[in-house]
Design a protein around this motif. Structure first.
Motif, PDB file in Angstrom:
ATOM      1  N   LEU A  90      30.500  49.578  42.665  1.00 46.95           N
ATOM      2  CA  LEU A  90      31.182  48.916  41.444  1.00 46.95           C
ATOM      3  C   LEU A  90      32.048  49.556  40.808  1.00 46.95           C
ATOM      4  N   ARG A  91      33.426  49.025  40.563  1.00 49.29           N
ATOM      5  CA  ARG A  91      34.268  49.655  39.804  1.00 49.29           C
ATOM      6  C   ARG A  91      35.052  48.499  38.592  1.00 49.29           C
ATOM      7  N   TYR A  92      35.705  49.202  37.835  1.00 50.38           N
ATOM      8  CA  TYR A  92      36.035  48.535  36.604  1.00 50.38           C
ATOM      9  C   TYR A  92      36.770  47.325  36.702  1.00 50.38           C
ATOM     10  N   ALA A  93      37.844  47.267  37.784  1.00 47.13           N
ATOM     11  CA  ALA A  93      38.654  45.960  38.198  1.00 47.13           C
ATOM     12  C   ALA A  93      37.798  44.935  38.535  1.00 47.13           C
ATOM     13  N   ASP A  94      36.581  45.135  39.077  1.00 44.46           N
ATOM     14  CA  ASP A  94      35.516  44.237  39.407  1.00 44.46           C
ATOM     15  C   ASP A  94      35.094  43.648  37.901  1.00 44.46           C
ATOM     16  N   ILE A  95      34.745  44.528  37.075  1.00 38.06           N
ATOM     17  CA  ILE A  95      34.218  44.032  35.699  1.00 38.06           C
ATOM     18  C   ILE A  95      35.104  43.033  35.257  1.00 38.06           C
ATOM     19  N   LEU A  96      36.466  43.512  35.213  1.00 39.05           N
ATOM     20  CA  LEU A  96      37.479  42.760  34.609  1.00 39.05           C
ATOM     21  C   LEU A  96      37.578  41.255  34.986  1.00 39.05           C
ATOM     22  N   LEU A  97      37.828  41.264  36.323  1.00 38.58           N
ATOM     23  CA  LEU A  97      38.093  39.936  37.072  1.00 38.58           C
ATOM     24  C   LEU A  97      36.663  39.125  36.819  1.00 38.58           C
ATOM     25  N   MET A  98      35.496  39.749  37.065  1.00 41.64           N
ATOM     26  CA  MET A  98      34.206  38.949  36.615  1.00 41.64           C
ATOM     27  C   MET A  98      34.045  38.287  35.382  1.00 41.64           C
ATOM     28  N   TYR A  99      34.575  39.241  34.589  1.00 39.98           N
ATOM     29  CA  TYR A  99      34.658  38.553  32.894  1.00 39.98           C
ATOM     30  C   TYR A  99      35.569  37.531  32.943  1.00 39.98           C
ATOM     31  N   ALA A 100      36.685  37.679  33.597  1.00 40.03           N
ATOM     32  CA  ALA A 100      37.481  36.506  33.248  1.00 40.03           C
ATOM     33  C   ALA A 100      36.880  35.401  34.086  1.00 40.03           C
ATOM     34  N   LEU A 157      43.366  28.639  37.059  1.00 42.58           N
ATOM     35  CA  LEU A 157      43.043  29.969  36.703  1.00 42.58           C
ATOM     36  C   LEU A 157      42.100  30.552  37.677  1.00 42.58           C
ATOM     37  N   ARG A 158      41.171  29.519  38.194  1.00 38.55           N
ATOM     38  CA  ARG A 158      39.884  29.824  39.214  1.00 38.55           C
ATOM     39  C   ARG A 158      40.732  30.247  40.374  1.00 38.55           C
ATOM     40  N   ASP A 159      41.465  29.523  40.952  1.00 37.98           N
ATOM     41  CA  ASP A 159      42.207  29.979  42.162  1.00 37.98           C
ATOM     42  C   ASP A 159      42.945  31.197  42.126  1.00 37.98           C
ATOM     43  N   ALA A 160      43.549  31.675  41.002  1.00 41.94           N
ATOM     44  CA  ALA A 160      44.224  32.740  40.621  1.00 41.94           C
ATOM     45  C   ALA A 160      43.188  33.898  40.581  1.00 41.94           C
ATOM     46  N   ILE A 161      42.091  33.951  40.114  1.00 38.43           N
ATOM     47  CA  ILE A 161      41.269  34.837  40.018  1.00 38.43           C
ATOM     48  C   ILE A 161      40.713  34.960  41.586  1.00 38.43           C
ATOM     49  N   LEU A 162      40.432  34.125  42.383  1.00 34.63           N
ATOM     50  CA  LEU A 162      39.803  34.381  43.672  1.00 34.63           C
ATOM     51  C   LEU A 162      41.073  34.998  44.374  1.00 34.63           C
ATOM     52  N   HIS A 163      42.218  34.626  44.171  1.00 33.60           N
ATOM     53  CA  HIS A 163      43.342  35.204  44.810  1.00 33.60           C
ATOM     54  C   HIS A 163      43.420  36.598  44.460  1.00 33.60           C
ATOM     55  N   GLU A 164      43.185  36.837  43.175  1.00 35.62           N
ATOM     56  CA  GLU A 164      43.447  38.150  43.019  1.00 35.62           C
ATOM     57  C   GLU A 164      42.347  39.235  43.484  1.00 35.62           C
ATOM     58  N   ARG A 165      41.236  38.738  43.365  1.00 34.68           N
ATOM     59  CA  ARG A 165      39.964  39.402  44.201  1.00 34.68           C
ATOM     60  C   ARG A 165      40.129  39.484  45.548  1.00 34.68           C
ATOM     61  N   LEU A 166      40.833  38.614  46.384  1.00 37.18           N
ATOM     62  CA  LEU A 166      41.189  38.685  47.620  1.00 37.18           C
ATOM     63  C   LEU A 166      41.958  39.736  48.042  1.00 37.18           C
ATOM     64  N   LEU A 167      42.988  40.267  47.027  1.00 36.27           N
ATOM     65  CA  LEU A 167      43.729  41.226  47.193  1.00 36.27           C
ATOM     66  C   LEU A 167      43.402  42.637  46.759  1.00 36.27           C
ATOM     67  N   GLU A 168      42.592  42.511  45.827  1.00 31.79           N
ATOM     68  CA  GLU A 168      41.972  43.710  45.017  1.00 31.79           C
ATOM     69  C   GLU A 168      40.672  44.125  45.839  1.00 31.79           C
ATOM     70  N   PHE A 169      39.850  43.535  46.449  1.00 26.49           N
ATOM     71  CA  PHE A 169      38.588  43.915  47.085  1.00 26.49           C
ATOM     72  C   PHE A 169      38.632  44.080  48.534  1.00 26.49           C
ATOM     73  N   GLY A 170      39.458  43.808  49.313  1.00 25.12           N
ATOM     74  CA  GLY A 170      39.649  43.789  50.794  1.00 25.12           C
ATOM     75  C   GLY A 170      38.686  45.041  51.292  1.00 25.12           C
ATOM     76  N   MET A 171      37.609  44.846  52.146  1.00 23.17           N
ATOM     77  CA  MET A 171      36.941  45.780  52.760  1.00 23.17           C
ATOM     78  C   MET A 171      35.895  46.675  51.533  1.00 23.17           C
ATOM     79  N   GLU A 172      35.492  45.808  50.531  1.00 22.93           N
ATOM     80  CA  GLU A 172      34.779  46.337  49.490  1.00 22.93           C
ATOM     81  C   GLU A 172      33.586  45.482  49.235  1.00 22.93           C
ATOM     82  N   ALA A 173      33.111  44.812  50.443  1.00 28.71           N
ATOM     83  CA  ALA A 173      31.909  43.931  50.393  1.00 28.71           C
ATOM     84  C   ALA A 173      31.782  42.889  49.167  1.00 28.71           C
ATOM     85  N   GLN A 174      33.141  42.383  49.175  1.00 27.74           N
ATOM     86  CA  GLN A 174      33.148  41.303  47.976  1.00 27.74           C
ATOM     87  C   GLN A 174      33.460  40.087  48.405  1.00 27.74           C
ATOM     88  N   ARG A 175      34.173  39.695  49.532  1.00 28.32           N
ATOM     89  CA  ARG A 175      34.932  38.511  50.032  1.00 28.32           C
ATOM     90  C   ARG A 175      33.679  37.344  50.382  1.00 28.32           C
TER      91      ARG A 175
END
Length: 534
Positions: free
Chosen positions: A417-427, A463-481
């Motif tokens: 768990l890292r802070y980028a995930d916290i920010l994107l989850m809160y968004a 924005l929902r699509d934008a958040i999902l796309h941001e997560r796609l690029l941010e969390f590859g190979m981090e057990a998120q997709r």
């Protein structure tokens, strides 16, 4: 691994115990706890014998008066610490966070595929099993429940120890955090049709399948209790233990996965307002040995010293040996061309490719790049000459800065768990509540690190699509997709998923979303029901 010391490892059903080598706690190398390994090695067989289960050696009627047992071990603060450290140790197994999470959550999703010559592994990523006891499935189930078994021992026994009450509460809180984390692991892979075990089992126990509501409720209770008992931070050798921030962040993640947007927002905002975390200025630093326990990390698995792997079973992260580039690694999991293409959808404010690409994937980039000390164009010259379109390999969590081959034991902590995930989850939580205007600032913090333009003026759906796309690029190979696809109901759109990843041709609705419970477990416990369709 020391095969001379063996114990019975608990089946989740508590009906049988299979022989398992005892591994010294890797956390004993991080935390200065004298004689941790030897005392816990001595204790575990006695603990299981105390529950009425025979050890692997032949039975005897002679009782050793000096033998530790479940009544005498849990006596001191040192015992309590050792028990908790042994619980942390279970995070360093193939089925928890050393290897298979990369396949279960990432390669099975639309960002990866498996061309592995190991047929069962390739089929696992095609949602197909020759046996439900295949390594990935077996290890994920057994290793996760082993951690829960150990956490339950701590939670049941440590409160009765006469010791400093603050330390006692903290240690129980750490065990509850790990138990909550491991049940999150199970429910997101197997669903709620799993045994919910919260006390040390008896040999005759045959716990029945539970349900999603009860499992999620237990996760929330454990993480809420942990957040109240754990400190905000540690110093010295204790850095790496679970904190209140980690518990709150994981609680927010669990609530978000249930689409409880308003409830999730509360603990996520608490983490943000604590001002204890920030983004590492260098995105790629999160996934190297130099980025251990950095400012962005809420919780990560401490791999210890992998140079001791041969003599003391101190293992490093070995996911990248399976999923890294062909040659230095086995490349049993590779990026889909669709995933690679997503990094080019938007350029930075200076017209460059999103820098997260180079931290996540090896590719034939203009100007070249080295792959473990050899230029990409040289190492994969035949692929390029034949215009092989998918000459792409995962780079994240690999020791690509070391010439030669990737070792099995990378000295890189796995960030849970890292802070980028916290920010994107809160968004996401804000946006799903209709507070779209308030959500922009949090996604924009993540985008600013990689020099992407700030977003504004989008509708809730955009924005929902934008958040999902941001997560796609941010969390590859981090057990998120896999989690993202499930939370936003994207598994229902198989046409799109099959366009992203042809392996989804084998995905069967109302079946493939969940892994099958291992056959060995079903055979041992008639009260456990197989998941639908399997």
């Amino acid at each position: 691994m020391d095969s001379s010391i063996r114990i019975r490892a608990p089946s989740p059903s508590a009906s049988t115990f299979a022989c398992e080598p005892v591994m010294p706690s890797k956390y004993s190398l991080v935390y200065p706890l004298p004689k941790l390994v030897m005392r816990f090695r001595a204790f575990l067989p006695a603990l299981l014998l105390g529950a009425g289960v025979a050890a692997c050696s032949s039975n005897t009627d002679v009782t050793n008066p000096n033998q530790l047992n479940s009544q005498t071990f849990w006596s001191t603060a040192d015992d309590a610490i050792q028990g908790v450290n042994a619980t942390y140790n279970t995070l360093l197994r193939l089925g928890t966070y050393l290897r298979w999470q990369g396949f279960s959550y990432d390669i099975r999703s639309d960002i990866g595929y498996s061309p592995s010559p190991w047929t069962d592994l390739a089929n696992f990523n095609k949602f197909t099993f020759a046996t439900y006891d295949f390594d990935v499935n077996h290890d994920t189930w057994n290793d996760t429940y082993t951690g829960i078994f150990r956490a339950n021992q701590v939670i049941a026994n440590v409160p009765g120890i006469n010791m400093d009450p603050v330390l006692r509460a903290r240690l129980v809180g750490e065990a509850k955090f790990i138990r909550g984390l491991l049940y999150f692991h199970l429910i997101t892979l197997y669903g709620g049709n799993i045994p919910l075990i919260t006390v040390p089992p008896l040999p005759t126990d045959r716990p029945a399948s539970s349900d999603s509501a009860k499992v999620w409720s237990q996760i929330q209770t454990d993480l809420t209790d942990a957040a109240a008992a754990l400190p905000a931070s540690y110093t010295g050798a204790d850095v790496g233990r679970a904190t209140s921030g980690a518990a709150k962040g994981l609680l927010g993640k669990a609530l978000l996965q249930q689409r409880k947007w308003a409830e999730a927002a509360t603990p996520l905002l608490a983490v943000i307002q604590s001002a204890r975390y920030s983004l590492d200025a260098n995105y790629g630093n999160n996934f190297t040995s130099s980025g251990k326990n950095n400012v962005e990390s809420l919780f990560e698995v401490q791999v210890g010293n992998p140079t001791l792997a041969g003599s003391q079973a101190i293992y490093g992260l070995n996911m990248s040996k399976m999923i890294g580039p062909c040659g230095p690694s086995f490349c049993d999991g590779r990026p889909t061309p669709w995933y690679f293409s997503q990094f080019f959808v938007e350029t930075t404010t200076t017209g460059q490719v999103d820098p997260r690409l180079d931290a996540t994937i090896f590719w034939n980039k203009p100007g070249g790049e080295d792959v473990y000390g050899t230029p990409f164009a040289t190492r994969y010259a035949s692929n390029l000459a034949n215009h092989t379109p998918d000459t792409l390999f995962f780079k994240k969590y690999g020791e690509y800065y070391i010439a030669g081959d990737q070792s099995w034991d990378a000295s890189i902590n796995y960030k849970v768990l890292r802070y980028a995930d916290i920010l994107l989850m809160y968004a996401e939580a804000l946006n799903e509540q209709g507070q779209t205007a308030s959500a922009f600032q949090y996604i924009n913090v993540v985008r600013a690190r990689v020099s992407l333009a700030a977003l504004s003026g989008l509708t809730q759906a955009q924005l929902r699509d934008a958040i999902l796309h941001e997560r796609l690029l941010e969390f590859g190979m981090e057990a998120q997709r896999w989690l993202d696809l499930g939370r936003q109901n994207l598994f229902s759109d198989l046409t799109t998923l099959r366009a992203h990843d042809p392996e989804f041709t084998f995905f069967v609705a109302n079946k493939s979303l969940l892994l099958p419970i291992p056959t060995a477990e079903i055979n041992l416990n008639p009260n456990i029901h197989q998941n639908p369709g399997w």
